[in-house]
Scaffold this active site. Structure first.
Site, PDB file in Angstrom:
ATOM      1  N   TRP A 197       0.869  -1.190   0.000  1.00  0.00           N
ATOM      2  CA  TRP A 197       0.000   0.000   0.000  1.00  0.00           C
ATOM      3  C   TRP A 197       0.899   1.231   0.000  1.00  0.00           C
ATOM      4  CZ3 TRP A 197      -0.240   3.865   3.864  1.00  0.00           C
ATOM      5  CH2 TRP A 197      -1.110   4.915   3.523  1.00  0.00           C
ATOM      6  N   GLU A 235      -3.188  -3.076  -2.187  1.00  0.00           N
ATOM      7  CA  GLU A 235      -4.318  -2.417  -1.510  1.00  0.00           C
ATOM      8  C   GLU A 235      -4.611  -1.061  -2.142  1.00  0.00           C
ATOM      9  OE1 GLU A 235      -3.449  -1.593   2.615  1.00  0.00           O
ATOM     10  OE2 GLU A 235      -5.508  -1.036   3.078  1.00  0.00           O
ATOM     11  N   LYS A 295      -6.978   2.619  -2.507  1.00  0.00           N
ATOM     12  CA  LYS A 295      -7.505   3.619  -1.584  1.00  0.00           C
ATOM     13  C   LYS A 295      -8.166   4.746  -2.358  1.00  0.00           C
ATOM     14  CE  LYS A 295      -6.318   6.015   2.655  1.00  0.00           C
ATOM     15  NZ  LYS A 295      -5.383   6.163   3.750  1.00  0.00           N
ATOM     16  N   ASP A 329      -9.645  -2.749   1.613  1.00  0.00           N
ATOM     17  CA  ASP A 329      -9.774  -2.259   2.996  1.00  0.00           C
ATOM     18  C   ASP A 329     -11.121  -1.549   3.034  1.00  0.00           C
ATOM     19  OD1 ASP A 329      -9.724  -0.157   5.041  1.00  0.00           O
ATOM     20  OD2 ASP A 329      -7.609  -0.642   5.343  1.00  0.00           O
ATOM     21  N   HIS A 336     -11.595   2.220   2.618  1.00  0.00           N
ATOM     22  CA  HIS A 336     -10.999   2.894   1.464  1.00  0.00           C
ATOM     23  C   HIS A 336     -11.947   3.148   0.301  1.00  0.00           C
ATOM     24  CE1 HIS A 336      -6.584   1.844   2.646  1.00  0.00           C
ATOM     25  NE2 HIS A 336      -7.262   2.411   3.617  1.00  0.00           N
ATOM     26  N   HIS A 365      -8.657  -5.986   4.447  1.00  0.00           N
ATOM     27  CA  HIS A 365      -8.332  -5.306   5.693  1.00  0.00           C
ATOM     28  C   HIS A 365      -9.663  -4.963   6.315  1.00  0.00           C
ATOM     29  CE1 HIS A 365      -3.951  -3.686   5.226  1.00  0.00           C
ATOM     30  NE2 HIS A 365      -4.008  -4.986   5.406  1.00  0.00           N
ATOM     31  N   ASP A 411     -11.859   7.370   6.478  1.00  0.00           N
ATOM     32  CA  ASP A 411     -11.010   6.202   6.760  1.00  0.00           C
ATOM     33  C   ASP A 411     -10.400   6.329   8.151  1.00  0.00           C
ATOM     34  OD1 ASP A 411      -9.468   3.893   6.288  1.00  0.00           O
ATOM     35  OD2 ASP A 411      -7.793   5.073   5.526  1.00  0.00           O
ATOM     36  N   ASP A 467     -10.337   4.297  10.746  1.00  0.00           N
ATOM     37  CA  ASP A 467      -9.756   3.110  11.373  1.00  0.00           C
ATOM     38  C   ASP A 467     -10.171   2.936  12.828  1.00  0.00           C
ATOM     39  OD1 ASP A 467      -8.098   1.662   9.332  1.00  0.00           O
ATOM     40  OD2 ASP A 467      -7.265   3.663   9.092  1.00  0.00           O
ATOM     41  N   ASP A 503      -7.111  -4.126  10.424  1.00  0.00           N
ATOM     42  CA  ASP A 503      -6.346  -2.887  10.223  1.00  0.00           C
ATOM     43  C   ASP A 503      -7.103  -1.713  10.848  1.00  0.00           C
ATOM     44  OD1 ASP A 503      -4.686  -0.867   9.415  1.00  0.00           O
ATOM     45  OD2 ASP A 503      -5.323  -0.864   7.316  1.00  0.00           O
TER      46      ASP A 503
HETATM   47  C1  RNT Z   1      -3.824   2.945   5.004  1.00  0.00           C
HETATM   48  C2  RNT Z   1      -3.953   1.487   4.732  1.00  0.00           C
HETATM   49  C3  RNT Z   1      -2.830   0.631   5.238  1.00  0.00           C
HETATM   50  C4  RNT Z   1      -2.362   1.018   6.633  1.00  0.00           C
HETATM   51  C5  RNT Z   1      -1.425   0.035   7.273  1.00  0.00           C
HETATM   52  C6  RNT Z   1      -0.738   0.607   8.448  1.00  0.00           C
HETATM   53  O1  RNT Z   1      -4.928   3.660   4.679  1.00  0.00           O
HETATM   54  O2  RNT Z   1      -5.168   1.012   5.209  1.00  0.00           O
HETATM   55  O3  RNT Z   1      -3.206  -0.700   5.176  1.00  0.00           O
HETATM   56  O4  RNT Z   1      -3.431   1.220   7.491  1.00  0.00           O
HETATM   57  O5  RNT Z   1      -0.579  -0.479   6.345  1.00  0.00           O
HETATM   58 ZN    ZN Z   2      -5.496  -1.087   5.190  1.00  0.00          ZN
END
Ligand code: RNT
Ligand code: ZN
Length: 410
Positions: A180, A221, A223, A254, A257, A281, A289, A291, A321
């Site tokens: 990523w 990955e 985004k 993810d 994203h 993820h 995003d 998290d 994640d």
């Molecule tokens: C970032 C991505 C990525 C990170 C990690 C730390 O937006 O989701 O996967 O969160 O690699």
């Molecule tokens: Zn991620």
């Protein structure tokens, strides 16, 4: 009769075998991210977090050394049932002595992590770290127009492939290596193609590094945007899906994203039709995003349902994640991963006949059945799972004790 046996009978009447579900759940491996323990800082250069991602909160007691992080992982993992892998980032290299650039890291810088994993019979997954580093120039890495910068990060990617192969060989478990990059622009770019063309070339160069495809699975990955990178993201969904398909690597989604009304649960089936494997993820985006810790919420359950109903537990690499620094970090870890497992169990406890109702267009019965399942005695089956796995239902009490005895003294 025990609560489990009663629940078992209720589910049996719905056409569900709870013992089979529990056995299937125990086989599901979740790759747990190491970075919840220290707010995504790592050990190689301890730069503050950048790359358009952010950890918010200042809860005391975060791990600041490999020893502390390992101790916290042990404690958290002891409260999480079932199979696990540990997911590391390159920034967690343990470099004793002179600093080593990310373009030159080697397996030996992860020997302590390998020993840690082996002692616990665990596999390792890996991520090159293309952020929080002085060689990120103008928010660009693999897509940089500066050849020195781009080459530096290509070398990092190659080094990470070699380290991933070492992880797989040492632990005897395949290693998923996820790429990523944060690359993007805050405002409207003049050239959208150039950076993507350079990213493509960089990936080609990284993947030219020889590796055993039965041991290392490279994932990519995508985004939609990052903080300070709101207008353009090089590694967009279209880029990453197309690159993965053309180059026989694995796409990673993810669920933070995408645009807020886009659902990863709806994307899984399409990707399963065109890929041998896919990777996830699992996180919780709140308006962006962000998290947040994964909850046992609608989308997490729907994602799990898509994996289970499509018989794809063996084809989906499931990783967590998220990074919450505003609450006890171990509690965040355990809550989130338990919820991923809970969602999978919830999906395993749905009768196969639901598909048939859809095909017969009996949407009335389908709605009723799906709603009734929400209040079936799921909690009793979950508690039985914890019991069989030898993990306590109450994880807050041991975490509070650890906070008193260990975290508060840091
Ligand atoms: C970032 C991505 C990525 C990170 C990690 C730390 O937006 O989701 O996967 O969160 O690699
Ligand atoms: Zn991620």
């Amino acid at each position: 009769m025990s609560r489990y046996n009663e629940a078992k009978e209720i589910y049996a009447a719905l056409g569900v075998d709870t013992d089979r579900a529990l056995a299937a759940l125990d086989d599901v491996c979740v790759s747990i991210h190491c970075w919840q323990g220290d707010d995504v800082i790592g050990f190689d250069n301890r730069e503050s977090l950048s790359g358009g991602i952010q950890t918010t909160g200042n809860y005391p007691g975060k791990a600041t050394t490999p020893e502390e992080l390992m101790a916290d992982i042990d404690k958290a993992f002891s409260l999480i049932p079932g199979k696990k892998k540990l997911n590391l980032h390159a920034s967690y290299a343990i470099i004793d002595g002179d600093p080593v650039g990310r373009d030159r890291i080697e397996p030996k810088h992860f020997a302590k992590w390998v020993a840690f994993a082996k002692e616990r019979g665990m596999g390792l997954d890996f991520n090159p770290t293309f952020f929080s580093h002085p060689m990120v120039k103008d928010n660009l890495t693999l897509s940089s127009p500066d050849e020195t910068v781009r080459k530096y990060w290509v070398e990092h990617g190659k080094a990470c492939i070699r380290i991933s192969q070492y992880f797989a060989e040492e632990t005897g478990e395949p290693c998923v290596m996820n790429i990523w990059i944060p690359d993007g622009y805050k405002d409207i770019p003049a050239d959208r193609l150039g950076p993507r063309a350079r990213f493509k070339q960089s990936l080609d160069e990284i993947l030219a590094e020889p590796y055993d495809k039965t041991k290392v699975y490279v994932t990519l990955e995508s985004k939609v945007f990052g903080i300070g990178l709101e207008s353009y993201t090089v590694g967009s969904a279209e880029f990453c899906l197309s690159y993965s398909a053309k180059n026989n690597i694995t796409p990673l989604m993810d669920n933070g994203h995408y645009h807020p009304t886009e659902m990863v649960s709806d994307k899984i089936s399409s990707l399963l039709l065109f890929n041998d494997r896919i990777a996830l993820h699992v996180t919780r985006p709140v308006r962006w995003d962000s998290d947040h810790v994964v909850l046992f919420d609608d989308e997490t359950r729907e994602i799990a349902k898509e994996i289970v109903r499509n018989d794809a537990l063996g084809r989906v690499f499931i990783a967590t994640d998220y990074f919450d620094a505003s609450i006890n970090r171990l509690s965040a870890w355990v809550t989130g991963v338990r919820n991923v497992k809970k969602a999978i169990l919830f999906a395993l406890l749905q009768p196969a006949c639901l598909k048939q109702l859809q095909d017969e267009n009996d949407m009335t019965a389908l709605m009723v059945a799906q709603e009734e399942l929400k209040t079936a005695p799921f909690g009793d089956v979950w508690n039985e799972y914890l019991d069989r796995a030898g993990v306590p239902t109450d994880y807050l009490t041991p975490i509070r004790a650890y906070e008193r005895e260990v975290l508060s003294k840091r």
